[in-house]
Design an enzyme around this catalytic site. Structure first.
Site: not given
Length: 934
Positions: A25-27, A259
């Site tokens: 999970a990211c930006g 994301n």
């Protein structure tokens, strides 16, 4: 099914861990000049935004290496053309330039592999008549890398190409994609596993790696060069959740940044594999086999979505169409959606299943740059448009400071919404505009009206044409043949009718795993449901009912790469559960595209244990022949089963046919329907769907609930009311199964294999259940057959001894093996009365002897769960002086963050006091700690 405690096999060094189940999970987000103008300032701003997203990433244990960051931009033509001029290479038109961004084996560690990788690139480009201009090594500063990132650093090079005169711009981009796929195959054939093409395009370029956002422009010096200009920049900061970061898995990918997760990824992979042999396209012609397999197994879920997206986009659809097709919005229960948009969504539902989130996706093909959310909207995505025409889209607000007076518009994407910029036309496209334009591209509603058939439209069928539902002794005989127990009827089916909901029990399942049981267990008991991971929240199927859908579309499916009206020739089902009447109506359809063939799944008892495998071979051959002969539906049926021809477990028969058709490239040509007496509860029905069934007729369960209607406490229920209630409850149970995996639509469950398997033989797994999470054992085809024959042996003996050969004594009740509650001679229960009483006595008396009796009962139990098979290796004693003190050990204790909502203020205070008293560390989650607790 019976097997043995030694059944679990060690399939690798770490048999209980598989990296493929991990996600991240990211930006992420993008910046774009709506006008389409290019500037270096936009690159600087994108780097600023990335730096402001540092908190969305993670760091390696070396405290130097980050999980990864990167940018996807337009080609910096000014910079690259200047480099070409320095090499005395002149381009007639800079727009003809293309760049391949390549990660190759390190020259210092593997010079031969590096040289071979270079040679393959040049050979492939020569074979495909793509003129190579030069190789370029972008200026890098490896000194800023962390130790782990430096140890994994590939040789990073760029190959610069020019467009052949005979190719248009669109064909040129397709030729580059084709060249990249051929390159990847050649690298793989020569086991050059470190080779990776981060991008290979005439439109876009990717700079990424195991870098912190603040390190990106320091490592890739090009990004700090004022000649590096772009009209847009997609940025991504990676947070790897229990994954192993690498240079190639950093994002953006070639077309998108992501994301979240793709909860449906396993089913998406399986269906892309299944439809590969049916793919056809005038765009690709004879080159199509070079593009297969579409999905690259070594990639992440984001990378595999990128694989599907690039194929669709480069095969004739534009980026907006392809992304909406892969990530459709909720439309099934949306009353506000326009008829044209609904027709678009339903037509494409006939084409493929969704790639569902939670996902916030940023994408670009060079012309469009856009963002979209999955149908649940479980990831944030905010946007700001300034008066200077700069669009800022990111996973949170405030990533790029703007004066309030500069802001023209701001907002956030909702579930299933999309926004984009058409860089060619200089237009900002909002969600409504995009979807209205897509809906007008083809006469989708006309195609649906002409070809889509709904189950409710089927004509009436005479009762004489519907198979009779067994009653009385005939029903009892069928229940015995299919292994029904007294508990199945009284604790599963009866509560469904009395309570109108799926029955539940307390204390969970305390019986042995099927693979460890000494009792005969259903084949379905070897399969366990899986749950969403920490960052993939399960769905609440009641409160979030609006996003759930049990609809499916059955029928022959043309190539995914073509958009024709024949795609709409499908049968729409609102639920996968059919009654006998509905199946009869379907089998009597006299209409093109609805040819049906019924296949018997029973095997000959006289053939012994090998007969089941022979029957599977026959079944697979019959299925293949039927599809080649034009069958659009295959009905796998065990209605003809008897004592002399017992039923193959339907799950096994179905999975064998499903996988056989995939291997032969025929699965997309036919739909599979199961007519079976072997399933009655939610889990068993979900398994059939999970391994390929698109509709199910649980005729014996339906007959059983009809027989219960009118009995004690059910006097008010008519037989058909009982059927309706049963189907309604099973539908609710299927929604719960889907929701646990964070999946919203039934089409994502069908054929996905989203179950964990314990104890099946590896040969059986490879043939029937490849791709599922599995812990192999020794339950083989032969063992399954032996158990089926052993289960019916008492019935055979009884039938042989009965008057006039009548089978079964209808006066006896069904077997009660104590599966759901303790029975003295039944299945073992971990919380059986002896153990409970022993624990109570030990607790009330405080006697060591009584507690020892309790522990002996526990330790002497038969193997019940996996930990019962573990033993401790003996180790030599350690001198006391070498053991750390209690104080130094407990100082390293850590209480991880849990919010007040998860615990309570009282619990937080207690934990804080405990950790403070021993010198440990405490983190009570969101909001920080109350200073009074210090």
């Amino acid at each position: 099914m019976q097997t043995y405690s030694s059944a679990l096999a060690n399939s690798g060094t770490y048999p209980l861990y598989e990296a493929r189940w991990e996600h991240d999970a990211c930006g992420t987000g993008f910046l774009a000049h709506v006008s389409g103008s290019s500037s270096h300032q936009l690159i600087e701003q994108a780097l600023t935004v990335l730096a402001n997203l540092t908190h969305r990433g993670a760091q390696d244990a070396d405290a130097e290496t980050n999980d990864g960051a990167g940018l996807l931009t337009a080609l910096p033509l000014t910079l690259l053309c200047a480099e070409l001029e320095n090499q005395q290479i002149t381009l007639t038109d800079p727009a003809d330039l293309a760049v391949g961004m390549l990660f190759l084996p390190p020259t210092s560690e593997a010079p031969a592999a590096n040289a071979r990788a270079h040679q393959i690139v040049e050979n492939v480009l020569s074979e495909l008549h793509l003129p190579l201009l030069t190789w370029r090594t972008p200026p890098l500063d490896a000194s800023i890398l962390g130790a782990r990132a430096r140890s994994m650093l590939p040789t990073i090079e760029q190959v610069l190409l020019t467009r052949p005169e005979h190719l248009s711009a669109g064909d040129y981009e397709r030729a580059l994609y084709h060249a990249r796929r051929v390159l990847e195959k050649r690298w793989q054939e020569e086991q050059l596993t470190e080779c990776y093409a981060a991008s290979f395009s005439s439109q876009t370029l990717v700079y990424k790696g195991l870098l912190a956002p603040t390190e990106l422009a320091r490592f890739y010096r090009d990004l700090a060069d004022e000649r590096y200009t772009s009209s847009f920049a997609i940025f991504h900061q990676r947070y790897s959740t229990n994954t192993f970061p690498s240079w190639s898995l950093a994002q953006p990918m070639r077309f998108l940044a992501h994301n979240g997760e793709i909860n449906t990824i396993q089913g998406n992979r399986h269906w892309m594999q299944a439809r590969e042999r049916s793919l056809a396209s005038q765009v690709w012609g004879e080159r199509l086999p070079d593009l297969l397999p579409v999905i690259q197994e070594a990639s992440s879920d984001s990378g595999q979505l990128d694989n599907a997206f690039e194929l669709l986009t480069l095969s004739g659809r534009d980026a907006l169409h392809s992304m909406q097709m892969l990530i459709p919005p909720v439309w099934e229960q949306d009353a506000e959606i326009s008829p044209e948009e609904r027709a678009w969504c339903e037509y494409h539902a006939c084409c493929m299943e969704p790639w569902d989130g939670p996902a916030a996706l940023i994408f670009s093909d060079g012309r469009y740059v856009g963002a979209t959310l999955d149908r649940n909207g479980l990831r944030p995505m905010r946007y700001t448009l300034t008066g200077q025409g700069l669009l800022i889209v990111a996973s949170e607000a405030g990533v790029l400071p703007c004066e309030p007076s500069e802001i023209v518009a701001r907002g956030r994407l909702g579930p299933g919404e999309m926004l984009a910029v058409d860089l060619q036309q200089g237009v900002f496209l909002r969600n409504t505009e995009i979807k209205q334009e897509l809906a007008q591209r083809q006469p989708y509603q006309q195609w649906l009206d002409a070809h889509l058939l709904r189950l409710s439209d089927l004509s009436y069928v005479s009762p004489l044409e519907v198979p009779l539902s067994p009653t009385g002794s005939a029903l009892f005989q069928q229940q015995q043949l299919f292994g029904y127990t007294h508990e199945d009827v009284e604790f599963v089916l009866r509560p469904i009718l009395t309570e109108s909901k799926e029955p539940t029990w307390s204390m969970g399942d305390d019986t042995p795993l099927a693979v460890l049981s000494t009792r005969s267990r259903s084949f379905a008991d070897y399969f366990h449901q899986r749950f969403a991971q920490v960052t993939n929240p399960p769905i609440d199927p009641l409160r979030e009912k609006s996003v759930m859908s049990l609809a499916s579309y059955l029928g022959r499916r043309p190539s995914l790469l073509t958009e024709t009206e024949m795609r709409a020739r499908q049968l729409h089902l609102e639920t996968p559960l059919l009654t006998e009447t509905q199946l009869a109506a379907l089998t009597q359809l006299d209409r093109d595209g609805y040819n049906i063939r019924v296949l018997d799944v029973s095997f000959e008892r006289a053939g012994g244990s090998v007969a089941l495998l022979t029957a599977l071979d026959r079944l697979e051959a019959e299925a293949e022949a039927a599809v080649l002969a034009g069958a659009d539906f295959l009905v796998l049926s065990d209605r003809q089963a008897s004592l002399n021809a017992p039923p193959t477990p339907m799950l096994l028969a179905l999975a064998a046919v499903h996988q056989s058709l995939i291997r032969r490239g025929l699965r997309d040509e036919v739909s599979l329907v199961c007519e079976t007496g072997s399933v009655l509860d939610v889990h068993q029905i979900a398994l059939l769907l999970g391994y390929g069934a698109e509709a199910i007729v649980p005729y014996l369960a339906l007959a059983s609930v009809r027989a219960l209607a009118g009995q004690r406490k059910l006097e008010h229920i008519a037989p058909e009311q009982a059927v309706e209630s049963y189907i309604h409850v099973i539908e609710g149970g299927l929604c719960k199964v889907m929701a646990r995996m964070g999946i919203s639509t039934l089409r994502n469950i069908i054929g996905a294999g989203l179950f964990e398997i314990f104890g099946l033989d590896q040969t059986l797994l490879d043939r029937c259940f490849p791709g599922s999470a599995a812990h192999p054992g020794n339950l083989s085809f032969t063992a399954v057959a032996e158990q089926v024959l052993a289960d019916i042996e008492p019935l055979v003996l009884e039938a042989g001894n009965s008057v006039e050969g009548q089978a079964f004594d209808s006066r006896r009740k069904l077997t009660d093996i104590g599966r759901y509650r303790f029975r003295r001679d039944g299945e073992y229960h971990a919380y059986q009365p002896l153990i409970v009483r022993a624990l109570q006595k030990a607790a009330t008396t405080g006697s060591c002897e009584e507690y020892q009796r309790f522990t002996e009962l526990v330790y002497q139990r038969p193997p019940t769960v996996l930990r019962d098979l573990l033993t401790c290796k003996p180790r030599m004693s350690i001198p006391v002086e070498e053991v750390e003190s209690m104080e130094s050990i407990r100082a390293r204790f850590v209480i991880s963050a849990m919010s007040v909502g998860a615990l309570s203020p009282e619990t937080h205070r207690t934990i804080a006091a405990a950790m403070n008293s021993i010198g440990g560390r405490n983190n009570t989650g969101e909001g920080g700690e109350d200073p009074a607790w210090y």
